[in-house]
Design a protein around this motif. Structure first.
Motif, PDB file in Angstrom:
ATOM      1  N   LEU A   1      73.370  73.445  20.198  1.00 53.76           N
ATOM      2  CA  LEU A   1      74.327  72.346  20.360  1.00 53.76           C
ATOM      3  C   LEU A   1      75.608  72.564  19.559  1.00 53.76           C
ATOM      4  O   LEU A   1      76.690  72.176  19.997  1.00 53.76           O
ATOM      5  CB  LEU A   1      73.671  71.017  19.987  1.00 53.76           C
ATOM      6  N   GLU A   2      75.507  73.206  18.400  1.00 49.07           N
ATOM      7  CA  GLU A   2      76.682  73.476  17.579  1.00 49.07           C
ATOM      8  C   GLU A   2      77.568  74.571  18.166  1.00 49.07           C
ATOM      9  O   GLU A   2      78.753  74.641  17.845  1.00 49.07           O
ATOM     10  CB  GLU A   2      76.253  73.873  16.161  1.00 49.07           C
ATOM     11  N   HIS A   3      77.000  75.429  19.020  1.00 48.58           N
ATOM     12  CA  HIS A   3      77.742  76.589  19.528  1.00 48.58           C
ATOM     13  C   HIS A   3      77.778  76.664  21.055  1.00 48.58           C
ATOM     14  O   HIS A   3      78.189  77.695  21.608  1.00 48.58           O
ATOM     15  CB  HIS A   3      77.127  77.879  18.971  1.00 48.58           C
ATOM     16  N   ALA A   4      77.369  75.609  21.734  1.00 49.41           N
ATOM     17  CA  ALA A   4      77.291  75.625  23.200  1.00 49.41           C
ATOM     18  C   ALA A   4      78.654  75.840  23.845  1.00 49.41           C
ATOM     19  O   ALA A   4      79.678  75.368  23.332  1.00 49.41           O
ATOM     20  CB  ALA A   4      76.684  74.318  23.706  1.00 49.41           C
ATOM     21  N   ARG A   5      78.663  76.564  24.949  1.00 50.63           N
ATOM     22  CA  ARG A   5      79.887  76.711  25.743  1.00 50.63           C
ATOM     23  C   ARG A   5      80.183  75.364  26.386  1.00 50.63           C
ATOM     24  O   ARG A   5      79.339  74.804  27.085  1.00 50.63           O
ATOM     25  CB  ARG A   5      79.706  77.763  26.842  1.00 50.63           C
ATOM     26  N   PRO A   6      81.364  74.813  26.185  1.00 50.76           N
ATOM     27  CA  PRO A   6      81.694  73.510  26.769  1.00 50.76           C
ATOM     28  C   PRO A   6      81.505  73.453  28.285  1.00 50.76           C
ATOM     29  O   PRO A   6      81.027  72.444  28.812  1.00 50.76           O
ATOM     30  CB  PRO A   6      83.160  73.305  26.376  1.00 50.76           C
ATOM     31  N   LEU A   7      81.853  74.528  28.996  1.00 50.62           N
ATOM     32  CA  LEU A   7      81.687  74.510  30.450  1.00 50.62           C
ATOM     33  C   LEU A   7      80.218  74.463  30.859  1.00 50.62           C
ATOM     34  O   LEU A   7      79.875  73.875  31.888  1.00 50.62           O
ATOM     35  CB  LEU A   7      82.376  75.713  31.097  1.00 50.62           C
ATOM     36  N   ASP A   8      79.330  75.071  30.063  1.00 51.15           N
ATOM     37  CA  ASP A   8      77.902  75.004  30.374  1.00 51.15           C
ATOM     38  C   ASP A   8      77.378  73.576  30.201  1.00 51.15           C
ATOM     39  O   ASP A   8      76.615  73.082  31.029  1.00 51.15           O
ATOM     40  CB  ASP A   8      77.112  75.972  29.493  1.00 51.15           C
ATOM     41  N   ILE A   9      77.815  72.912  29.125  1.00 50.11           N
ATOM     42  CA  ILE A   9      77.411  71.514  28.921  1.00 50.11           C
ATOM     43  C   ILE A   9      77.995  70.635  30.022  1.00 50.11           C
ATOM     44  O   ILE A   9      77.296  69.779  30.581  1.00 50.11           O
ATOM     45  CB  ILE A   9      77.842  71.009  27.525  1.00 50.11           C
ATOM     46  N   GLN A  10      79.252  70.863  30.372  1.00 54.03           N
ATOM     47  CA  GLN A  10      79.874  70.084  31.446  1.00 54.03           C
ATOM     48  C   GLN A  10      79.094  70.262  32.749  1.00 54.03           C
ATOM     49  O   GLN A  10      78.834  69.285  33.466  1.00 54.03           O
ATOM     50  CB  GLN A  10      81.328  70.530  31.631  1.00 54.03           C
TER      51      GLN A  10
END
Length: 146
Positions: A17-26
């Motif tokens: 969660l601290e290093h997740a790719r924003p596009l992957d979370i989106q």
């Protein structure tokens, strides 16, 4: 650097969660559910791809759909962008291992996550029809001649 998989721990989930790719979370949240609101039971079979230091590169797994068909999913951290070749080589071998257990692996990918699309294409995904902002993909086990 060597990567390996482990059953995901809370510590690894926190690192993810601290290093997740924003596009992957989106992409994960496009069905309207916030990723961090998912119950822990949804991650019961989740695996983490980590290096020797315990740094998380990705989390993911396969949801069994039928006897030998699975829905594959993976969310990555920015570390995959920093160590692309190492990650790509590892996941290629990982896919080969999963295709020993499943004849077909597939899911859908958001067309707005270009790294995701490029990675799946490099892995050999067979692309199918689009559904809105998503495109279906699959991997099929290569049958060996008898």
């Amino acid at each position: 650097m060597k990567l390996h998989t482990e059953k995901t721990t809370l510590k690894q989930m926190q690192d993810f969660l601290e290093h997740a790719r924003p596009l992957d979370i989106q992409e994960a949240e496009m069905d309207g559910i916030k990723f961090t609101d998912l119950p822990l039971s949804d991650f019961e079979d989740c695996k983490s791809i980590v290096d020797e230091e315990g740094n998380v590169f990705a989390i993911g797994g396969v949801v069994k759909e039928d006897t030998d068909i699975g829905a594959v999913w993976m969310l990555c951290t920015e570390r995959v962008e920093q160590h692309k070749i190492t990650f790509l080589r590892f996941t290629k071998r990982l896919l080969e291992d999963y295709l020993k257990r499943y004849a077909v692996l597939g899911n859908r990918a958001w067309l707005g996550n270009q790294l995701h699309i490029d990675w799946l294409t490099w892995m050999g995904a067979k692309w199918a029809n689009c559904e809105g902002e998503f495109r279906w993909f699959g991997f099929v086990r290569k049958e060996t001649p008898e």
